[in-house]
Design an enzyme around this catalytic site. Structure first.
Site, PDB file in Angstrom:
ATOM      1  N   THR A 165      14.382  -9.278 -28.035  1.00 34.19           N
ATOM      2  CA  THR A 165      12.925  -9.404 -27.907  1.00 34.19           C
ATOM      3  C   THR A 165      12.480 -10.825 -27.605  1.00 34.19           C
ATOM      4  OG1 THR A 165      12.618  -9.857 -30.256  1.00 34.19           O
ATOM      5  CG2 THR A 165      12.539  -7.544 -29.582  1.00 34.19           C
TER       6      THR A 165
ATOM      7  N   CYS B 196       5.482   2.642  16.236  1.00 28.82           N
ATOM      8  CA  CYS B 196       4.978   1.366  16.753  1.00 28.82           C
ATOM      9  C   CYS B 196       5.988   0.752  17.728  1.00 28.82           C
ATOM     10  CB  CYS B 196       4.587   0.427  15.622  1.00 28.82           C
ATOM     11  SG  CYS B 196       3.335  -0.751  16.176  1.00 28.82           S
TER      12      CYS B 196
ATOM     13  N   HIS C 242       0.793   3.525  12.887  1.00 28.00           N
ATOM     14  CA  HIS C 242       1.736   3.640  11.762  1.00 28.00           C
ATOM     15  C   HIS C 242       1.321   4.813  10.861  1.00 28.00           C
ATOM     16  CE1 HIS C 242       3.812  -0.353  12.003  1.00 28.00           C
ATOM     17  NE2 HIS C 242       2.756  -0.610  12.744  1.00 28.00           N
TER      18      HIS C 242
ATOM     19  N   GLU D 191       2.922   6.179   8.570  1.00 27.39           N
ATOM     20  CA  GLU D 191       3.450   6.042   7.203  1.00 27.39           C
ATOM     21  C   GLU D 191       2.425   5.473   6.220  1.00 27.39           C
ATOM     22  OE1 GLU D 191       4.266   4.211   9.782  1.00 27.39           O
ATOM     23  OE2 GLU D 191       4.759   2.134   9.269  1.00 27.39           O
TER      24      GLU D 191
HETATM   25  N1  GLN Z   1       5.856  -6.030  18.186  1.00 28.64           N
HETATM   26  C1  GLN Z   1       5.086  -4.908  18.646  1.00 28.64           C
HETATM   27  C2  GLN Z   1       3.640  -5.290  18.915  1.00 28.64           C
HETATM   28  O1  GLN Z   1       3.154  -6.267  18.430  1.00 28.64           O
HETATM   29  C3  GLN Z   1       5.157  -3.761  17.658  1.00 28.64           C
HETATM   30  C4  GLN Z   1       4.597  -4.074  16.327  1.00 28.64           C
HETATM   31  C5  GLN Z   1       4.993  -3.108  15.237  1.00 28.64           C
HETATM   32  O2  GLN Z   1       5.984  -2.394  15.363  1.00 28.64           O
HETATM   33  N2  GLN Z   1       4.248  -3.082  14.148  1.00 28.64           N
HETATM   34  O3  GLN Z   1       2.954  -4.603  19.629  1.00 28.64           O
END
Ligand code: GLN
Length: 577
Positions: free
Chosen positions: A230, A423, A549, A551
């Protein structure tokens, strides 16, 4: 009326739609009014500090506590204050700080905000992540504008006041009963001192019944002595006490259950009630933590201490349903995530978590293999990728590893393996198609080759003259219209979507017609700018690239449809292999 340096607090008022009130200060010699710090009357503030070591999972504890409060009908949000000097993490290499998360309003933020959204299923914003750099930038800008009226600008009170103003910002919206603030770093770090001092002051601004500190700490196990120790926790609490902060609740990360004796010792030496020493055992997944914290009654302790009234029962049915599916999969696939930051999985945090959510939705165990694109060459590509059921080419910046990504796309396209490009992954899919199907051998992105004869991916006009790097990409949520009958439209089940962006380069529409004629279909277009947001290969079981993106928007309760459909495609692919 209170004197405050050369200012007087002259009035206070309720902000619209909120139970937060602000004070105005008037300079003695002028009649100008300056808003000073805001004070909350009944919004409750919980501060989460960390001790002993970093990486204990403050973000997960914050998100789990928030989840438990939300499940009782309390309106809650989480914000993170980071002690580094970058204005935001947008300019940081992912190896420094993991993934840069992007919010709806286009803020580039700490990856913990991703956890907050994934757990709470509600969006965060720029106001949810503030760095020391931003605080100093605000203060220095005000100083240059002459807003400090000749005063010496100091850490206390000017920096701490600015921190407090930012602590209270989300409270002004009137949307939250409770605001949880995670303080990045460890107590005792030089750079987090102003944040800790601001937390100390806040207690008196908002009143003790609206203020709570949860301290997350580590109880190490010494195998040789067979003992949980602790002392490190005692020291870190002592450091908090020296800064004038008494933690109300201790959350103790441990690899072994805490015996009552250990809890008693912590309670005694750290000046915390025995029932507020909470055990946080290592969990199988981060999504188990809310239930573990519920078992330990963390939410009940918080509610009692803050005198919060809420529903007696916690509604966690959907959460448990998700966990049930996650832990009892009926199928299994292996997906390759091809990128260049593979030695630090945190660099792809949101993608990895999106696969957890979508995997559970499909009752499928997703084994993600992180593969460095630099290792992939025409000679070894088949060997390295053939046992996969699907391939993702990750987002990224710069030329390193690009050729391996192009080979990967070629392999997935020609071998009809489910492919998902995100992307940069989508941009590479376009480059590969231009090179190998349109036979434009020098096709490239101007990011990689500014002088390429065939810039199939290029800078937008408005990006061309930018000199500053920070916060200048295409960031945040943009609308996109999907082509009827496309795989993307099938996945979303609608034709109008909004997705988040973080990039500078775009599909070059000069090549659109030629590329489409050969079978790479633009299935998602931004209706305002005509920019291509999604491409898909026509004669392929599942080949989609997205400029945005997806995600970032996947949550436990709302797995992202593109990830779900991609996994479904990999399950199919595995069956026919
Ligand atoms: N490098 C690329 C751009 O700027 C893709 C960017 C990324 O994958 N977030 O367009």
């Amino acid at each position: 009326m209170k004197e405050y340096a050369s200012f007087k607090i002259s009035s206070s008022f309720l902000l619209p739609n909120s139970n937060i009130y602000s004070t105005f200060t008037t300079h003695k010699n002028q009649n100008k009014k300056y808003p000073t710090i805001l004070m909350a009357s009944s919004t409750k503030f919980i501060f989460i500090t960390g001790g002993v070591t970093s990486s204990l999972g403050k973000g997960i504890i914050a998100a789990s506590l928030a989840k438990l409060l939300q499940a009782r009908g309390i309106r809650v949000t989480i914000q993170k204050f980071d002690p580094y000097l970058n204005i935001d993490p947008g300019t940081l290499n992912p190896y420094e700080h993991g993934e840069c998360y992007v919010t709806e309003d286009g803020a580039e933020t700490d990856l913990d905000l991703g956890h907050y959204e994934r757990f709470l299923n509600s969006p965060t914003s720029q106001a949810n992540n503030v760095t020391t750099g931003r605080i100093y930038n605000n203060v220095i800008t005000k100083e240059r504008r002459g807003e400090y009226l000749g005063k010496t600008v100091q850490v206390i009170p000017h920096i701490t006041d600015e921190i407090k103003r930012n602590f209270f910002k989300l409270g002004e919206t009137g949307k939250y009963d409770v605001i949880i603030t995670e303080i990045g770093g460890c107590v005792g770090d030089i750079e987090s001192l102003p944040f800790i001092e601001a937390v100390r002051q806040v207690k008196w601004d908002i009143g003790v019944n609206n203020f709570l500190v949860v301290h997350l700490t580590l109880i190490p196990y010494l195998a040789a002595a067979k003992e949980l120790k602790t002392k490190p926790t005692q020291h870190s609490v002592k450091q908090l006490l020296e800064a004038g902060i008494q933690p109300d609740i201790l959350v103790c990360r441990t690899e072994h259950p805490l015996p009552l004796e250990v809890k008693k010792k912590l309670s005694l030496f750290c000046n915390v009630q025995l029932n507020s020493v909470i055990e946080a055992m290592d969990a199988e997944t981060i999504y188990d933590v809310p239930l573990l914290m519920k078992k330990e009654k963390l939410d009940e302790r918080v509610m009692t201490k803050l005198k919060l009234s809420a529903k007696k029962n916690t509604d966690l049915e959907q959460w448990k349903d998700f966990l049930g599916k996650l832990k009892n999969p009926t199928s299994e696939v292996k997906i390759g995530l091809i990128g260049k930051y593979v030695s630090l999985p945190d660099a792809y945090k949101s993608i990895i978590e999106a696969f957890v959510h979508a995997g559970a939705a499909c009752e499928c165990k997703v084994n993600l293999a992180l593969i460095s694109s630099e290792e992939l060459h025409p000679e070894n590509i088949a060997k390295k990728l053939e046992d996969l059921d699907g391939i993702v080419v990750a987002p990224g910046f710069g030329e390193r590893g690009l050729e391996g990504k192009i080979e990967t796309v070629k392999f997935a396209r020609e071998n009809k393996m489910p492919f998902f490009g995100i992307c940069l992954g989508m941009q590479v899919a376009v480059i590969e198609f231009a090179r190998n199907v349109l036979k434009l051998k020098s096709a490239n992105s101007t990011e990689m080759d500014p002088k390429t004869a065939h810039p199939v991916i290029a800078l937008m006009e408005e990006q061309k003259n930018l000199e500053l790097m920070g916060g200048t990409m295409r960031l945040g949520s943009y609308p996109c219209e999907l082509k009827k009958g496309s795989k993307a439209a099938q996945a979303y089940g609608k034709l109008k979507i909004n997705e988040r962006h973080r990039h500078r380069y775009e599909f070059n529409n000069k090549y659109l017609k030629a590329i489409e004629e050969k079978g790479l279909i633009p299935s998602g277009i931004n209706p305002e700018t005509n920019l291509v947001e999604i491409v898909e290969v026509k004669d392929h079981p599942w080949f989609i690239g997205t400029q945005f993106h997806p995600e970032y928007k996947s949550t436990v309760l709302n797995p992202h449809p593109l990830f779900v459909r991609f996994i479904a495609a990999t399950i199919e692919n595995k069956k026919i292999k």
